[in-house]
Scaffold this motif. Structure first.
Motif: not given
Lengths: 106, 106
Positions: B16-31
């Motif tokens: 859920r936290e990963v989804l929130r992160l992608l939601c707030e900060e846009g697409p990101q690399p795995v690192q």
DNA sequence: ACTATAGGTAGGAAATATCCTACCTATCAA
DNA sequence: TTGATAGGTAGGATATTTCCTACCTATAGT
């Protein structure tokens, strides 16, 4: 987070179905609930315990039965967790999404 | 139900936290994603796989990185599952609930 | 008091989840 | 080409989930 238990409880299709049943048909004793599932009654008791510990149902003794009742308030927390995502699926459904992605990733 | 995977994916606080992160900060690399968690990177890769198989994220190769992007549409399904319950928590929050329970159970 | 019913608990088997380290491939940079 | 970096996969340890049967308690009815 306290809501961890709620999300975990919703992970099981059986438990989601129990909630739907209590929502549509009101409070029910364990047997009536168990009748809907191809599963031994003690297994359903386990599921009910998980739902109880998540605060999603409450029980009330009536004679030798226990009426289980939906407690929907914790679901509000799930709804609120979804809120920030809503604009994303809206944009997708209106075809606006791809445009924004191009901006994000450039 | 196809949404089983979605509900199961949401059961983990990390996911859920990963989804929130992608939601707030846009697409990101795995690192960049992995940097937020106290967890070995391969473990996070597992979580990303679960999210991918639920259709909640997509990946795009960019050089030697893989950008993970939120795919919010499956969350709409969760939102719709919640709909029938909404009136129950509304009633509770407005104090109307107990009245209805008395009617249901009598 | 005796029997039947509702439903929880105990304990165990099997499956799944969650983490790890070790290892592999692909790409970039010198 | 060689080395470093990004990130997936394999395999394994441990914990948790999910189901079962067996058993226990409490209430209801006779």
């Amino acid at each position: 987070m306290a809501g961890d238990r709620v999300f975990a409880a919703l992970a099981s299709p059986v438990r989601r179905e129990v909630l739907r049943l209590l929502c549509e048909e009101g409070p029910q004793p364990v047997q009536r609930i168990a009748g809907r599932f191809d599963m031994a009654r003690p297994s359903l008791s386990e599921h009910l315990r998980v739902l109880r510990e998540a605060g999603l149902v409450s029980e009330r003794k009536v004679g030798r039965q226990r009426l289980y009742r939906l407690e929907a308030v914790p679901l509000h927390e799930v709804r609120e967790w979804l809120n920030p995502f809503e604009r994303f699926w809206r944009e997708k459904l209106t075809g606006l999404r791809d445009l924004l992605d191009d901006l994000d990733e450039s």
